[in-house]
Design an enzyme around this catalytic site. Sequence first.
Site, PDB file in Angstrom:
ATOM      1  N   LYS A 101       5.406  -6.576   8.060  1.00  0.00           N
ATOM      2  CA  LYS A 101       5.018  -5.212   7.237  1.00  0.00           C
ATOM      3  C   LYS A 101       5.992  -4.159   7.781  1.00  0.00           C
ATOM      4  O   LYS A 101       6.525  -3.790   8.681  1.00  0.00           O
ATOM      5  CB  LYS A 101       3.626  -4.580   8.044  1.00  0.00           C
ATOM      6  CG  LYS A 101       3.115  -3.428   7.276  1.00  0.00           C
ATOM      7  CD  LYS A 101       1.977  -2.668   7.584  1.00  0.00           C
ATOM      8  CE  LYS A 101       0.799  -3.263   7.182  1.00  0.00           C
ATOM      9  NZ  LYS A 101      -0.523  -2.617   7.572  1.00  0.00           N
ATOM     10  N   GLY A 144       0.751  -1.222  -0.092  1.00  0.00           N
ATOM     11  CA  GLY A 144       0.043  -0.040   0.098  1.00  0.00           C
ATOM     12  C   GLY A 144       0.988   1.190  -0.196  1.00  0.00           C
ATOM     13  O   GLY A 144       2.190   1.209  -0.151  1.00  0.00           O
ATOM     14  N   ASP A 173     -10.921   1.298   8.967  1.00  0.00           N
ATOM     15  CA  ASP A 173     -10.499   0.677   7.642  1.00  0.00           C
ATOM     16  C   ASP A 173     -11.098  -0.531   7.436  1.00  0.00           C
ATOM     17  O   ASP A 173     -10.512  -1.426   6.765  1.00  0.00           O
ATOM     18  CB  ASP A 173      -9.094   0.655   7.177  1.00  0.00           C
ATOM     19  CG  ASP A 173      -8.753   0.735   5.589  1.00  0.00           C
ATOM     20  OD1 ASP A 173      -9.862   0.760   4.850  1.00  0.00           O
ATOM     21  OD2 ASP A 173      -7.632   0.522   5.392  1.00  0.00           O
ATOM     22  N   GLY A 178       3.197   1.079   3.333  1.00  0.00           N
ATOM     23  CA  GLY A 178       4.027  -0.352   3.715  1.00  0.00           C
ATOM     24  C   GLY A 178       3.877  -1.289   2.812  1.00  0.00           C
ATOM     25  O   GLY A 178       3.014  -1.260   1.842  1.00  0.00           O
TER      26      GLY A 178
END
Length: 354
Positions: free
Chosen positions: A57, A31, A169, A34
């Site tokens: 991540k 994204g 989200d 990251g």
Amino acid sequence: FDMFVLAFVERFFRPTYKKDDFILGKKLGEGAFGVVYRVSLANKKSSSKKEDDLVLKKATEYGAVEIWMNERVRRACANSCADFKYGFLENSSKKGAEYWLIWRFEGEATLYDLMQSKEFPYNVETMILGEVQDLPKGLERENRIIQTIMRQLLFALDGLHSTGIVHRDIKPQNVIFSEGSRIFKIIDLGAAADLRVGINYIPKEFLLDPRYAAPEQYIMSTQTPSAPSAPVAAALSPVLWQMNLPDRFDIYSTGLIFLQMAFPGLRTDSGLIQFNRQLKRCDYDLVAWRKTAEPRASSDLRRGFELLDLDGGIGWELLTSMVRYKPRQRISAKTALAYPYFDKEGLLALSVMQ
Ligand code: ADP
Ligand code: MG
């Protein structure tokens, strides 16, 4: 300072990692903030193979908040989210400072992946319930599977909300099926806000996914003064929470997931975007949307309404109490879990065993 002492003691007994401990595997996602990889340990610190299967991540500056959120979740509501192992600042990278976050690899499939299959929701049935007998396929059976998924989602969400965290989200891509515990868990706390201690108090609207975002721009009232200092926020936030009900932002997104599960046509990006446009035209009134959509509905859409109308329409009732314009009129995760829609949940498991 109890929390810090606790955190320190816990840290002391938990394995810590550094950059060279990991062998990078497949890239799982990328994204704006990251990159996510499946990784394994170079020098085995753990004895079991399972504990060696991890996710890394590499995040930008927002990684600091994400580590904070994950630490809080693992202490307060561990089962809601993917099992977080450790997070640290990695300075040696050529790109400058990066935050590295480590989780257990929970499984191969997100709810998004599973929903892309033509078999959905049947492809989830055995994952949740184990071996199932070959019952006749039909609306009742699909409804039971969707109920189970919704219950697990709302349970995870209730854990987060009771902890004072709003995810912001929620979408199928951020719901992972944990193969170990056979439940759906929430991932990606990169946009989350912890309102009890004022972390990430000012909403980062630009982080929000417009496809799943509730109509309100700010999850806290714009009347609320900008981020107070942490101790002030901690004292104020239960009150602010009651006033603004920021958790209802996640409820709206979860309602959209419910819709996508009931209506195959809304599972594609274009389908969802088109639906959002129609709903906006109806002033976010689902009942009004149904009135315009149903008369000219495809058989696919009609089947979705039929599914939601089962058992006296309690599915439709739950859906319409989640997807509403005003946050105050949306049901909370806890109240939703007590909804009659979930009373019959588990009957499938029973009928399977008979
Ligand atoms: P992003 O910020 O890129 O959206 P996510 O945290 O959502 O980052 O992770 C990206 C993808 O990586 C997820 O959609 C999922 O497919 C996979 N993933 C993330 N965490 C895990 C985990 N704990 N176990 C298995 N897969 C994961
Ligand atoms: Mg994500």
